[in-house]
Scaffold this active site. Structure first.
Site, short mmCIF file in Angstrom:
data_model
loop_
_atom_site.label_atom_id
_atom_site.label_comp_id
_atom_site.label_asym_id
_atom_site.label_seq_id
_atom_site.Cartn_x
_atom_site.Cartn_y
_atom_site.Cartn_z
N CYS A 1 0.84 -1.20 0.00
CA CYS A 1 0.00 0.00 0.00
C CYS A 1 0.88 1.25 0.00
O CYS A 1 2.01 1.21 0.44
CB CYS A 1 -0.94 0.09 1.19
SG CYS A 1 -1.94 -1.37 1.43
N ARG B 1 3.11 0.44 -5.39
CA ARG B 1 3.00 -0.24 -4.10
C ARG B 1 1.68 -1.00 -3.96
O ARG B 1 1.48 -1.71 -2.96
CB ARG B 1 3.12 0.78 -2.96
CG ARG B 1 4.40 1.56 -2.97
CD ARG B 1 4.44 2.53 -1.83
NE ARG B 1 4.44 1.83 -0.57
CZ ARG B 1 5.52 1.34 0.03
NH1 ARG B 1 6.70 1.49 -0.53
NH2 ARG B 1 5.42 0.70 1.17
N TRP C 1 -3.06 -2.49 -1.61
CA TRP C 1 -2.76 -3.86 -2.04
C TRP C 1 -3.35 -4.73 -0.95
O TRP C 1 -2.84 -4.76 0.18
CB TRP C 1 -1.25 -4.05 -2.16
CG TRP C 1 -0.86 -5.39 -2.68
CD1 TRP C 1 -0.82 -5.79 -3.98
CD2 TRP C 1 -0.43 -6.52 -1.91
NE1 TRP C 1 -0.40 -7.10 -4.07
CE2 TRP C 1 -0.15 -7.57 -2.82
CE3 TRP C 1 -0.25 -6.77 -0.54
CZ2 TRP C 1 0.29 -8.83 -2.40
CZ3 TRP C 1 0.18 -8.02 -0.13
CH2 TRP C 1 0.45 -9.03 -1.08
N ASN D 1 -0.41 1.65 5.98
CA ASN D 1 0.36 0.66 5.20
C ASN D 1 1.01 -0.27 6.21
O ASN D 1 1.66 0.19 7.14
CB ASN D 1 1.43 1.40 4.38
CG ASN D 1 2.46 0.44 3.82
OD1 ASN D 1 2.14 -0.70 3.50
ND2 ASN D 1 3.69 0.91 3.70
N GLY D 2 0.80 -1.57 6.04
CA GLY D 2 1.38 -2.54 6.97
C GLY D 2 0.33 -3.56 7.38
O GLY D 2 -0.71 -3.70 6.71
N GLU E 1 14.96 -16.83 -13.14
CA GLU E 1 14.55 -15.43 -13.30
C GLU E 1 13.71 -15.26 -14.57
O GLU E 1 12.70 -14.54 -14.57
CB GLU E 1 15.80 -14.54 -13.31
CG GLU E 1 15.56 -13.06 -13.60
CD GLU E 1 14.66 -12.37 -12.60
OE1 GLU E 1 14.30 -12.94 -11.56
OE2 GLU E 1 14.26 -11.23 -12.90
N LYS F 1 9.93 -13.85 -14.62
CA LYS F 1 9.50 -12.70 -15.44
C LYS F 1 8.29 -13.08 -16.27
O LYS F 1 7.32 -12.33 -16.36
CB LYS F 1 10.61 -12.25 -16.39
CG LYS F 1 11.77 -11.46 -15.88
CD LYS F 1 11.47 -10.10 -15.34
CE LYS F 1 11.03 -10.17 -13.91
NZ LYS F 1 12.02 -9.94 -12.91
N GLU G 1 5.12 -13.66 -14.14
CA GLU G 1 4.73 -12.43 -13.45
C GLU G 1 3.94 -11.48 -14.35
O GLU G 1 2.95 -10.89 -13.91
CB GLU G 1 6.03 -11.76 -12.97
CG GLU G 1 5.88 -10.56 -12.10
CD GLU G 1 7.25 -10.03 -11.67
OE1 GLU G 1 8.27 -10.34 -12.32
OE2 GLU G 1 7.28 -9.29 -10.68
N HIS H 1 14.71 -36.50 -14.09
CA HIS H 1 14.25 -36.96 -12.78
C HIS H 1 12.78 -36.60 -12.54
O HIS H 1 12.33 -36.62 -11.39
CB HIS H 1 15.15 -36.38 -11.68
CG HIS H 1 16.57 -36.82 -11.80
ND1 HIS H 1 16.98 -38.11 -11.54
CD2 HIS H 1 17.70 -36.16 -12.21
CE1 HIS H 1 18.28 -38.22 -11.76
NE2 HIS H 1 18.73 -37.05 -12.17
N LYS I 1 5.07 -3.49 -6.22
CA LYS I 1 6.52 -3.34 -6.42
C LYS I 1 7.31 -3.58 -5.14
O LYS I 1 8.33 -4.24 -5.15
CB LYS I 1 6.80 -1.92 -6.94
CG LYS I 1 8.25 -1.63 -7.22
CD LYS I 1 8.70 -2.29 -8.48
CE LYS I 1 10.17 -2.08 -8.77
NZ LYS I 1 10.69 -3.11 -9.67
O1 M6R Z 1 12.82 -4.81 -3.38
P1 M6R Z 1 13.28 -6.23 -3.35
O2 M6R Z 1 14.40 -6.51 -4.28
O3 M6R Z 1 13.61 -6.70 -1.96
O4 M6R Z 1 12.04 -7.08 -3.85
C1 M6R Z 1 12.05 -8.48 -3.80
C2 M6R Z 1 10.96 -9.05 -4.67
O5 M6R Z 1 9.70 -8.68 -4.21
C3 M6R Z 1 11.09 -8.60 -6.14
O6 M6R Z 1 12.36 -8.89 -6.63
C4 M6R Z 1 10.04 -9.31 -7.03
O7 M6R Z 1 10.30 -10.67 -7.06
C5 M6R Z 1 10.07 -8.69 -8.42
N1 M6R Z 1 8.91 -7.89 -8.63
C6 M6R Z 1 10.08 -9.69 -9.52
O8 M6R Z 1 10.15 -9.06 -10.76
#
Ligand code: M6R
Length: 616
Positions: A2, A27, A75, A99-100, A489, A493, A496, A512, A611
């Protein structure tokens, strides 16, 4: 997560609040709301499901004005996205944004219900509004009421609070979630991130955990812990925001993600700047304690989440091979709850783009609390100066990626890898590694931005491949050695932002189990740089082909791999095997991006995500 914004000024603050929310949408973006004091004793509130644009439309038909207000973009954690669950939450004269997570909200709710308070949402936040309202009745002063209320809260919070009877001020509180105070010409502001307030100021106070702040149009007072369990006015030094404002736009690009993919050559050059000598890395440039910390390191615990975790996994290969130092890598959400054994001489390394990820911060605190003596110190690699992680670490190496707006991490990842390679070489220098290879890698690092620029030239070819790819429902990514985390990764991507199910495997693991999945509807993406594992990988690719699988291979031009029926080969610029993880990342980012565009998803703000993950 948030995002919160609050403002008190000499003019209507609604435009400032709305602009702040738009800048904080990274956020969370499932609902948004504002509350303003329209006249003494009169609160106006508007809330809407969806993005800030939806709230703006609502306000265009029923405008609000006021000199003080609070705003929120959500969020969802407790309760689905709905108008009732959207913030601000109101109780009597009080409006609150949060937020929290309030962990003891059920206990508090029962207590408040028994006293006659009626709840209209499923959120944990509503207890905060009622608690403050109750304390305001008892104490008559908003700051005292907030102080009494937060004393009852367990969990994490950043709060913005207004009292309809006091249109001249806003109150903020911070505990475990970020909150800054913006110092403007026309007023004072609160925000989860300075980014929210850049249109009105570039001067900020960074609040610390436990701080309460009372802001008026002309000033603010921060009340912090003073050691005897009481709060007292404290000084938090104003800091200037030194970066360019990233929200100036996407320029020629359709999405922030694509812009950030293209920024990588420059971002990596920035991460290297001032840190390379002629044939060594400049350890002193990492910070005053770097030589001592890295010199005393006997093993490393590397802790992070998501994309940052993948960077850590790559670094393990580098650190163990190039510096001869044992390295274990773990997701922060596990490390923080484990009885971790840290032998003496352990360096705790945390990686985080934002520096505010709740699990990563908690892992750092957990390590310090459990085995403080065993750790030589905590080194963070981070993109946000002044973030909690940076402030709580003994040493921080900034990645200098510049603000990253797209939820999917791109340039943050490659600059983390760059910083990790610098740390690896620093460790190698201090732990007796031979200088010749170090010098060679230093020279290759200088050339890395150019190599990344060359990798971007694959964009059009990958865009064409993505058209075909976008029709699939599942994908497998394969890699070996340091390319295994890059496969992970790439899979992250893709899932996501395109919502295609994607999994990554060490290619040697295929037989396996996952081989059972292979048929013509299961494309397999493989990474084939020139390294000692290339022949092994080729055998794995044969196993896929023999079962009718469709291969997309990103390969070194000298790999000997050629396009054939059922196999597409994209030649990636030739590079040394140590830097190949960075170079091979870019085509995977581009693939995910173009597939997502072809599927018309919301590339920069994919569903259900945010984010900066500042809640557990
Ligand atoms: O800000 P951070 O690097 O600690 O965030 C960690 C993850 O939330 C972040 O890398 C997330 O996996 C990405 N949005 C993926 O693209």
């Amino acid at each position: 997560m948030c995002g919160i914004v609050a403002a008190v000024g000499s003019d209507n603050v609604l435009p400032i609040l709305l602009e702040g929310l738009k800048r904080l949408e990274y956020r969370g973006y499932d609902s948004a709301g504002v509350a303003l004091i329209e006249a003494p004793g009169r609160l106006g509130r508007a809330r809407e499901v969806g993005k800030v644009a939806a709230l703006e439309r609502l306000l265009a038909s029923a405008p609000l004005t006021g000199l003080a207000g609070v705003a929120h973009t959500r969020w969802a954690t407790h309760g689905q996205p709905s108008q009732d669950n959207a913030h601000p939450h109101v109780s009597g004269r009080v409006a609150v944004v949060h937020n929290g997570i309030i962990e003891n909200h059920l206990v508090l709710k029962n207590e408040l219900v028994a006293e006659g308070y009626a709840f209209t949402s499923e959120t944990d936040t509503e207890v905060v509004a009622h608690l403050i309202e109750r304390e305001l009745q008892r104490r008559g002063d908003l700051l005292a009421a907030v102080e009494a209320a937060v004393a009852r809260l367990e969990g994490a919070y950043a709060l913005g609070v207004i009292d309809a009877d006091r249109p001249d001020r806003v109150i903020g509180a911070r505990h475990g979630s970020p909150l800054v105070v913006g110092i403007g010409e026309e007023g004072y502001y609160l925000g989860s991130d300075p980014l929210a307030l850049l249109p009105v100021t570039d001067r900020f106070l960074y609040l610390e955990d436990g701080d309460l702040v009372e802001a008026t149009r002309t000033g603010c007072v921060v009340h912090g812990w003073c050691g005897n369990g009481k709060r007292t006015p404290v000084v938090r030094e104003p800091m200037r925001y030194e970066h360019d404002d990233p929200s100036v736009g996407k320029g020629e690009f359709e999405h922030y993600m694509l812009k950030e993919i293209y920024e990588q050559p420059v971002a990596v050059a920035n991460a290297l700047e001032g840190r390379l000598g002629s044939d060594q890395v400049l350890i002193e440039a990492f910070g005053p304690r770097a030589r001592q910390l890295l010199g005393e390191t006997r093993q490393i615990h590397l802790v992070a989440c998501g994309t940052s975790y993948h960077a850590g996994l790559v670094a393990r290969y580098w650190i163990e091979e190039l510096a001869g130092i044992p390295c274990q890598v773990e997701v922060a959400s596990e490390y923080r709850y484990r009885d971790v054994v840290a032998p003496p001489g352990t360096l705790l390394m945390t990686l985080s783009q934002s520096g505010e990820t709740a699990d990563t911060l908690a892992a750092l605190r957990h390590a310090r609390a459990r085995q403080g003596q065993a750790y030589v110190g905590a080194l963070s690699i981070c993109n946000v100066p002044g973030s909690s992680l940076v402030r709580e670490s003994d040493l921080s190496l900034m990645t200098h990626a510049g603000p990253e707006i797209g939820v999917a991490s791109t340039k943050a990842f490659t600059t983390q890898l760059t910083a990790l390679m610098l740390v690896t070489l620093g460790l190698r220098q201090l732990h007796g590694g031979d200088g010749e290879l170090t010098a060679r890698l230093v020279h290759r690092l200088r050339y890395l931005p150019t190599l990344l620029g060359d990798a971007l030239k694959l964009d059009a070819e990958i865009a064409r491949i993505a058209q075909r790819f976008s029709g699939y429902r599942h994908t497998l990514f394969l890699g070996r050695g340091a390319q295994m985390p890059i496969a992970q990764e790439g899979a992250l991507k893709l899932k996501e932002i395109s919502y295609i199910h994607a999994e990554a495997y060490a290619a040697g693991e295929l037989k396996h189990g996952p081989l059972a999945l292979i048929d013509a509807s299961m494309p397999v993406v493989a990474l084939a740089p020139m390294d000692g594992l290339l022949d092994k990988l080729k055998s794995n690719l044969q196993e896929v082909r023999a079962r009718g699988g469709r291969l997309l291979v990103f390969a070194d031009p000298e790999s000997g791999l050629e396009a054939a029926d059922g196999m597409t080969v994209v030649n990636v610029p030739a590079c040394c095997r140590f830097l190949a993880p960075l170079v091979y990342t870019l085509p995977l980012q581009l693939l995910a991006y173009h597939v997502a565009v072809a599927r018309s998803t919301d590339v920069d703000q994919p569903r259900n995500l945010a984010k900066s993950v500042t809640v557990e």
